[in-house]
Design an enzyme around this catalytic site. Structure first.
Site, PDB file in Angstrom:
ATOM      1  N   GLY A 244       0.756  -1.250   0.000  1.00 34.65           N
ATOM      2  CA  GLY A 244       0.000   0.000   0.000  1.00 34.65           C
ATOM      3  C   GLY A 244       0.781   1.291   0.000  1.00 34.65           C
ATOM      4  O   GLY A 244       0.174   2.349  -0.085  1.00 34.65           O
ATOM      5  N   GLU A 278       3.608  -6.993   1.368  1.00 39.42           N
ATOM      6  CA  GLU A 278       3.092  -7.276   0.018  1.00 39.42           C
ATOM      7  C   GLU A 278       3.036  -6.004  -0.820  1.00 39.42           C
ATOM      8  O   GLU A 278       1.964  -5.583  -1.254  1.00 39.42           O
ATOM      9  CB  GLU A 278       1.668  -7.841   0.123  1.00 39.42           C
ATOM     10  CG  GLU A 278       1.505  -9.038   1.020  1.00 39.42           C
ATOM     11  CD  GLU A 278       0.036  -9.333   1.354  1.00 39.42           C
ATOM     12  OE1 GLU A 278      -0.856  -8.565   0.962  1.00 39.42           O
ATOM     13  OE2 GLU A 278      -0.214 -10.343   2.027  1.00 39.42           O
ATOM     14  N   GLY A 280       3.160  -3.523  -4.010  1.00 40.78           N
ATOM     15  CA  GLY A 280       2.988  -3.630  -5.454  1.00 40.78           C
ATOM     16  C   GLY A 280       3.404  -2.335  -6.121  1.00 40.78           C
ATOM     17  O   GLY A 280       4.477  -2.212  -6.704  1.00 40.78           O
ATOM     18  N   ARG A 281       2.542  -1.327  -5.975  1.00 44.73           N
ATOM     19  CA  ARG A 281       2.733  -0.044  -6.659  1.00 44.73           C
ATOM     20  C   ARG A 281       4.132   0.563  -6.463  1.00 44.73           C
ATOM     21  O   ARG A 281       4.749   1.033  -7.419  1.00 44.73           O
ATOM     22  CB  ARG A 281       1.700   0.945  -6.136  1.00 44.73           C
ATOM     23  CG  ARG A 281       1.711   2.284  -6.831  1.00 44.73           C
ATOM     24  CD  ARG A 281       0.841   3.313  -6.083  1.00 44.73           C
ATOM     25  NE  ARG A 281      -0.381   2.795  -5.562  1.00 44.73           N
ATOM     26  CZ  ARG A 281      -1.571   2.847  -6.172  1.00 44.73           C
ATOM     27  NH1 ARG A 281      -1.675   3.464  -7.324  1.00 44.73           N
ATOM     28  NH2 ARG A 281      -2.632   2.328  -5.606  1.00 44.73           N
ATOM     29  N   TYR A 321     -10.148   6.595 -10.523  1.00 50.95           N
ATOM     30  CA  TYR A 321      -9.779   7.100  -9.181  1.00 50.95           C
ATOM     31  C   TYR A 321      -9.496   8.600  -9.187  1.00 50.95           C
ATOM     32  O   TYR A 321      -8.908   9.105  -8.224  1.00 50.95           O
ATOM     33  CB  TYR A 321      -8.532   6.387  -8.657  1.00 50.95           C
ATOM     34  CG  TYR A 321      -8.537   4.891  -8.809  1.00 50.95           C
ATOM     35  CD1 TYR A 321      -9.412   4.103  -8.066  1.00 50.95           C
ATOM     36  CD2 TYR A 321      -7.668   4.260  -9.687  1.00 50.95           C
ATOM     37  CE1 TYR A 321      -9.411   2.720  -8.207  1.00 50.95           C
ATOM     38  CE2 TYR A 321      -7.663   2.885  -9.829  1.00 50.95           C
ATOM     39  CZ  TYR A 321      -8.538   2.122  -9.094  1.00 50.95           C
ATOM     40  OH  TYR A 321      -8.534   0.759  -9.232  1.00 50.95           O
ATOM     41  N   CYS A 347     -15.430   6.864 -26.620  1.00 48.01           N
ATOM     42  CA  CYS A 347     -16.706   7.585 -26.613  1.00 48.01           C
ATOM     43  C   CYS A 347     -17.288   7.698 -25.219  1.00 48.01           C
ATOM     44  O   CYS A 347     -18.359   7.150 -24.930  1.00 48.01           O
ATOM     45  CB  CYS A 347     -17.686   6.866 -27.537  1.00 48.01           C
ATOM     46  SG  CYS A 347     -17.027   6.792 -29.180  1.00 48.01           S
ATOM     47  N   GLU A 348     -16.584   8.339 -24.336  1.00 44.73           N
ATOM     48  CA  GLU A 348     -17.079   8.615 -22.983  1.00 44.73           C
ATOM     49  C   GLU A 348     -16.438   9.912 -22.523  1.00 44.73           C
ATOM     50  O   GLU A 348     -15.234  10.112 -22.732  1.00 44.73           O
ATOM     51  CB  GLU A 348     -16.649   7.520 -21.993  1.00 44.73           C
ATOM     52  CG  GLU A 348     -17.187   6.164 -22.312  1.00 44.73           C
ATOM     53  CD  GLU A 348     -17.547   5.357 -21.075  1.00 44.73           C
ATOM     54  OE1 GLU A 348     -17.752   5.941 -20.009  1.00 44.73           O
ATOM     55  OE2 GLU A 348     -17.617   4.132 -21.228  1.00 44.73           O
ATOM     56  N   TYR A 376      -0.725  -0.795 -12.035  1.00 43.11           N
ATOM     57  CA  TYR A 376      -2.156  -0.682 -12.336  1.00 43.11           C
ATOM     58  C   TYR A 376      -2.379   0.090 -13.630  1.00 43.11           C
ATOM     59  O   TYR A 376      -3.355   0.815 -13.776  1.00 43.11           O
ATOM     60  CB  TYR A 376      -2.904  -0.054 -11.147  1.00 43.11           C
ATOM     61  CG  TYR A 376      -2.626  -0.775  -9.847  1.00 43.11           C
ATOM     62  CD1 TYR A 376      -3.124  -2.055  -9.628  1.00 43.11           C
ATOM     63  CD2 TYR A 376      -1.821  -0.206  -8.856  1.00 43.11           C
ATOM     64  CE1 TYR A 376      -2.844  -2.736  -8.448  1.00 43.11           C
ATOM     65  CE2 TYR A 376      -1.535  -0.888  -7.676  1.00 43.11           C
ATOM     66  CZ  TYR A 376      -2.056  -2.143  -7.478  1.00 43.11           C
ATOM     67  OH  TYR A 376      -1.778  -2.824  -6.319  1.00 43.11           O
TER      68      TYR A 376
END
Ligand code: LLP
Length: 416
Positions: A244, A278, A280-281, A321, A347-348, A376
């Site tokens: 985290g 653990e 990740g980022r 996010y 198209c959004e 991510y």
């Protein structure tokens, strides 16, 4: 618009942006855009930082969900890290990449029977259980296959962290883990079962965390529980504080891996336990960038849009996010600074890489580089709007390796 301090391997030289010894403009010419680029040196630096801080008996398991590209996984496996997986697919990839099974942890709230059986067959280090019915399933599988299974219990410590609500995971309204009293009962049950071996207590309070205090609270909480269990005669192999730690997306000061370890490792070690983490980022985020080309510039009199060939299907984080990734031009320019909405072709209206991003005058064909995109990024890419997922390359000095080919139209039909 400047390069964050934790992005160590991207720099300007002679007016253009480089990853290590390779000009990003050359990568765009050779491999096309959009393109995910990773610096091998940046990945190695992070592993070194981690190893320097981790006590010799500690376990560092890379959270595979951050980036599951095989070439990246191999690099982490070769450097001796373990893996934290969250699905059968991630376990499959981790094994293919060469992570030692006894260095793989498996967390997740909804492991299916097939996934649990795969984990048991693979003889991984431990399954981190997130509910009582899951424990019941594991015990049944253990009895049926006549194997004793190592389990950890993920506890929900009810610690709220200042981060985006979608990636805060340690408060009681979240689906993750079990309350402390249930966790104790589950571990006591495991200790009495002939088929279960209780080895760990774990928590993961959230992601992109920029403060140490929640970690201090989580570590104390877990140590308290492990100590209580020890007084009941159950000595766990490790206490897992999860991952985290955040990176600098928008000028924030990240906490260093060293400071993180000082906060969590000391209380764990002082109580006589072994630490597992653990991350990740923090390991993979700063090493990666998304290189994209401006297809058109459009000024509707109200806003200027830089329309890029990368969109929310390539990098979902800004949309999902409201993440603010640093975006820098590949060629330095003296042009007037303007605010652009950097948007994709999808198209959004939610399809943007940045809103009101200050950039020197952007023209059609310009190359832009979205930094801090290693975690991510590709892992959350999709084929939405019939888009082909980008290629990925690894840069080491002046060498480039293709980790993943760009998809082709035929790939859109492959399984149907
Ligand atoms: N361990 C567990 C049990 C997790 O659920 C996670 C992340 C990690 C470790 C690794 O956390 P990290 O060190 O990478 O923060 N897609 C979101 C992030 C979701 C994280 C989910 N769990 C994003 O792009 O911000």
């Amino acid at each position: 618009m400047s390069i964050p301090t934790d992005v160590t391997q991207y720099h300007y030289a002679d007016g253009q942006l480089y990853c290590e010894g390779v000009a990003l403009a050359d990568l765009a010419a050779r491999y096309g855009t959009p393109l995910y680029v990773y610096s091998k040196q940046a990945l190695i630096e992070k592993v070194a930082e981690l190893k320097q801080s981790l006590a010799p008996n500690g376990h560092a398991c890379y959270a595979v969900k951050a980036n599951q590209t095989l070439g990246i996984l191999r690099l982490f496996a070769e450097s001796g890290l373990g893996a934290d997986v969250t699905s059968g697919g991630e376990l499959y990839l981790a094994l293919k990449a060469g992570f030692a099974p006894n260095n793989i942890l498996y967390s997740g709230v909804g492991k299916t029977d097939a996934e649990l059986r795969f984990a048991v067959e693979s003889k991984i280090r431990a399954i981190h259980v997130e509910s009582e019915p899951e424990l019941t399933r594991i015990e049944a599988i253990a009895a049926e296959t006549e194997q004793v299974i190592n389990i950890g219990v993920r506890v929900n410590p009810d610690i709220d962290v200042p981060t985006h609500p979608y990636i805060s995971t340690g408060a009681k309204e979240h689906k993750f883990g079990v309350p402390p009293t249930q966790a104790l009962q589950m571990l006591l049950h495991a200790a009495q079962s002939p088929w279960l071996n209780p080895v760990a207590i774990a928590s993961h309070i959230g992601s992109q965390i920029l403060a140490l205090a929640p970690y201090a609270a989580a570590a104390d909480f877990l140590v308290g529980m492990a100590t209580e269990l020890r007084s009941m005669g159950i000595t766990l192999d490790y206490v897992d504080v999860g991952g985290g730690i955040g990176i600098s997306y928008a000028g924030q000061t990240p906490i260093s891996i060293g400071a993180w370890f000082e906060t969590i490792q000391q209380p764990v070690a002082e109580a006589g336990f072994t630490l597992a983490v653990e991350p990740g980022r923090s390991l993979v985020g700063p090493a990666g960038a998304l290189l994209t080309k401006v297809t058109f510039v459009k000024d509707n009199g109200y806003k200027k849009f830089a329309i890029t060939d990368a969109g929310m299907n390539d990098l979902l984080r800004p949309t999902l996010y409201q993440a603010k990734h640093p975006i820098v031009p590949v060629f330095e320019s003296e042009g007037n600074i303007n605010d652009y909405d950097v948007v994709g072709p999808i198209c959004e209206s939610g399809d943007f890489l940045a809103k009101e991003q200050a950039l020197p005058n952007v023209v059609q064909g310009d190359l832009l580089c979205v930094l801090q995109a290693g975690a991510y990024g590709f892992a959350m890419a999709s084929n939405y709007n019939g888009r082909l997922r980008p290629a990925e390359v690894l840069v080491a000095g002046d060498q480039v390796t293709v980790l993943r080919q760009r998809e082709t139209y035929a790939d859109l039909l492959r399984l149907q």
